[in-house]
Scaffold this active site. Structure first.
Site, PDB file in Angstrom:
ATOM      1  N   ASP A   4       0.480  -8.494  -4.270  1.00 54.32           N
ATOM      2  CA  ASP A   4       1.462  -8.453  -3.187  1.00 54.32           C
ATOM      3  C   ASP A   4       0.684  -8.559  -1.881  1.00 54.32           C
ATOM      4  O   ASP A   4      -0.550  -8.492  -1.871  1.00 54.32           O
ATOM      5  CB  ASP A   4       2.256  -7.138  -3.242  1.00 54.32           C
ATOM      6  CG  ASP A   4       3.350  -7.073  -2.183  1.00 54.32           C
ATOM      7  OD1 ASP A   4       4.123  -8.044  -2.068  1.00 54.32           O
ATOM      8  OD2 ASP A   4       3.426  -6.065  -1.454  1.00 54.32           O
ATOM      9  N   SER A   5       1.406  -8.690  -0.775  1.00 54.16           N
ATOM     10  CA  SER A   5       0.726  -8.737   0.515  1.00 54.16           C
ATOM     11  C   SER A   5       0.180  -7.363   0.910  1.00 54.16           C
ATOM     12  O   SER A   5      -0.746  -7.278   1.717  1.00 54.16           O
ATOM     13  CB  SER A   5       1.682  -9.258   1.598  1.00 54.16           C
ATOM     14  OG  SER A   5       2.785  -8.390   1.744  1.00 54.16           O
ATOM     15  N   CYS A  36      12.442  -8.043  -1.288  1.00 54.12           N
ATOM     16  CA  CYS A  36      11.018  -7.865  -0.987  1.00 54.12           C
ATOM     17  C   CYS A  36      10.602  -6.565  -1.650  1.00 54.12           C
ATOM     18  O   CYS A  36      11.341  -5.578  -1.589  1.00 54.12           O
ATOM     19  CB  CYS A  36      10.792  -7.790   0.532  1.00 54.12           C
ATOM     20  SG  CYS A  36       9.109  -7.334   1.016  1.00 54.12           S
ATOM     21  N   GLU A  81       4.247  -0.879   6.254  1.00 53.39           N
ATOM     22  CA  GLU A  81       2.791  -0.883   6.254  1.00 53.39           C
ATOM     23  C   GLU A  81       2.215   0.029   7.344  1.00 53.39           C
ATOM     24  O   GLU A  81       1.076   0.481   7.249  1.00 53.39           O
ATOM     25  CB  GLU A  81       2.263  -2.315   6.419  1.00 53.39           C
ATOM     26  CG  GLU A  81       2.538  -3.225   5.229  1.00 53.39           C
ATOM     27  CD  GLU A  81       1.659  -2.920   4.028  1.00 53.39           C
ATOM     28  OE1 GLU A  81       0.588  -2.311   4.194  1.00 53.39           O
ATOM     29  OE2 GLU A  81       2.052  -3.297   2.892  1.00 53.39           O
ATOM     30  N   HIS A 118       8.539  -4.438  -0.811  1.00 51.24           N
ATOM     31  CA  HIS A 118       8.372  -3.328   0.129  1.00 51.24           C
ATOM     32  C   HIS A 118       9.683  -2.547   0.336  1.00 51.24           C
ATOM     33  O   HIS A 118       9.657  -1.364   0.673  1.00 51.24           O
ATOM     34  CB  HIS A 118       7.928  -3.846   1.510  1.00 51.24           C
ATOM     35  CG  HIS A 118       6.470  -4.180   1.621  1.00 51.24           C
ATOM     36  ND1 HIS A 118       5.940  -5.311   1.043  1.00 51.24           N
ATOM     37  CD2 HIS A 118       5.450  -3.558   2.253  1.00 51.24           C
ATOM     38  CE1 HIS A 118       4.641  -5.363   1.320  1.00 51.24           C
ATOM     39  NE2 HIS A 118       4.322  -4.301   2.059  1.00 51.24           N
ATOM     40  N   CYS A 168       5.698 -10.122  -5.231  1.00 54.00           N
ATOM     41  CA  CYS A 168       5.908 -10.556  -3.857  1.00 54.00           C
ATOM     42  C   CYS A 168       7.005 -11.596  -3.896  1.00 54.00           C
ATOM     43  O   CYS A 168       6.841 -12.663  -4.499  1.00 54.00           O
ATOM     44  CB  CYS A 168       4.623 -11.144  -3.284  1.00 54.00           C
ATOM     45  SG  CYS A 168       4.805 -11.937  -1.666  1.00 54.00           S
TER      46      CYS A 168
END
Length: 279
Positions: free
Chosen positions: A14-15, A186, A154, A188, A77
């Site tokens: 994932d990012s 997403c 984040e 996240h 992701c």
């Protein structure tokens, strides 16, 4: 390297920390499997990148994961799944699963008025809309681009009043359309669940594609005879950015402070890639 393919790790990328929602599901559903987690934290967020950048990033990550001898990759992701899945499946000879199709399938089983919150790149790709309508063309689908969500997660600002304000603004058009189902577009976004649930009507079902993609991974491992018969190794965490930052942020979801390695991705020679399928 290992000679027993069942004992090889499953690669997840994932990012950033969003893929921890998929990792948590792996722990629950596949406790015997060993995991290699990669967060491309030096280049997040992916959602505001161009399709060609995302394809290049994914190619580099996949090349590195294959070097690490993983037996399967889960693209944790949505942006990567939306824009690079066909490239990955064409270029790499290991099973690769994305989150879009499992998420869409779960949504059509739940409702007819489906909202999708996603990164700008995922929303622009129409990947969820196309997948949902292909499965059930009687569904109505509304997508909202949420560029602020990944940076807020984040930055560990989930409980910041500003985050609630932003979420209220993003959800308003979906609530106005009387959605009955909402997809976390997403990985996240499930980390924002307390905020989102407080703003949504009680009757809206939240769909976390992480649950479904891990169930699909379990079926695939079984079919290919790749289940690990033994005990899982400790999860290996790797990032492209500062390891301490990732470790400190992830502890609240992992319940412990992980040992995190910083790695350099291989440079991959680019070849022309058609992005039509992601448009």
């Amino acid at each position: 390297m290992t000679t027993d393919s069942g004992q090889q790790r499953i690669g997840i990328f994932d990012s950033g920390v969003g893929g921890l929602t998929v990792l948590t599901q792996l722990y629950r559903q596949l406790p015997n499997e060993s995991i290699l987690y990669f967060g491309d934290t030096a280049r997040l967020p992916y959602g505001t990148r161009t399709p060609s950048e995302i394809v290049e990033f994914v190619r580099e990550i996949m090349a590195w994961l294959v070097e690490q001898d993983v037996k399967m990759v889960i693209m944790a992701c949505n942006t990567s799944s939306a824009l690079a899945m066909e490239m990955v499946q064409a270029e790499f000879d290991i099973p690769v699963l994305g989150v879009i199709l499992p998420g869409a399938q779960a949504a059509v089983q739940q409702g007819k008025r489906i909202g999708v919150i996603a990164t700008p790149a995922t929303a622009a790709s129409n990947a969820y809309r196309n997948a949902i309508l292909e499965m059930d063309d009687s569904c109505l689908v509304w997508q909202v681009s949420c560029p602020a969500f990944v940076p807020l997660v984040e930055q560990n600002r989930i409980h910041d009043p500003y985050t609630c304000e932003v979420a209220r603004e993003y959800l308003a058009p979906l609530i106005q359309q009387r959605i009955d189902t909402l997809i976390y577009g997403c990985t996240h976004y499930p980390l924002l669940a307390p905020v989102l649930r407080s703003l949504l009507p009680a009757g809206v079902t939240l769909i976390d594609p992480a649950v479904r993609v891990v169930a699909a991974a379990a079926r695939e491992l079984e079919l290919l005879g790749l289940r690990n018969p033994g005990t899982a190794l400790p999860t290996r965490f790797c990032v492209s950015g500062p390891p301490q930052q990732f470790a400190e942020l992830s502890v609240q979801w992992l319940g412990c402070t992980p040992a995190v390695e910083k790695i350099s991705l291989p440079t991959v020679v680019r070849s022309p890639v058609s992005l039509e399928s992601g448009e």
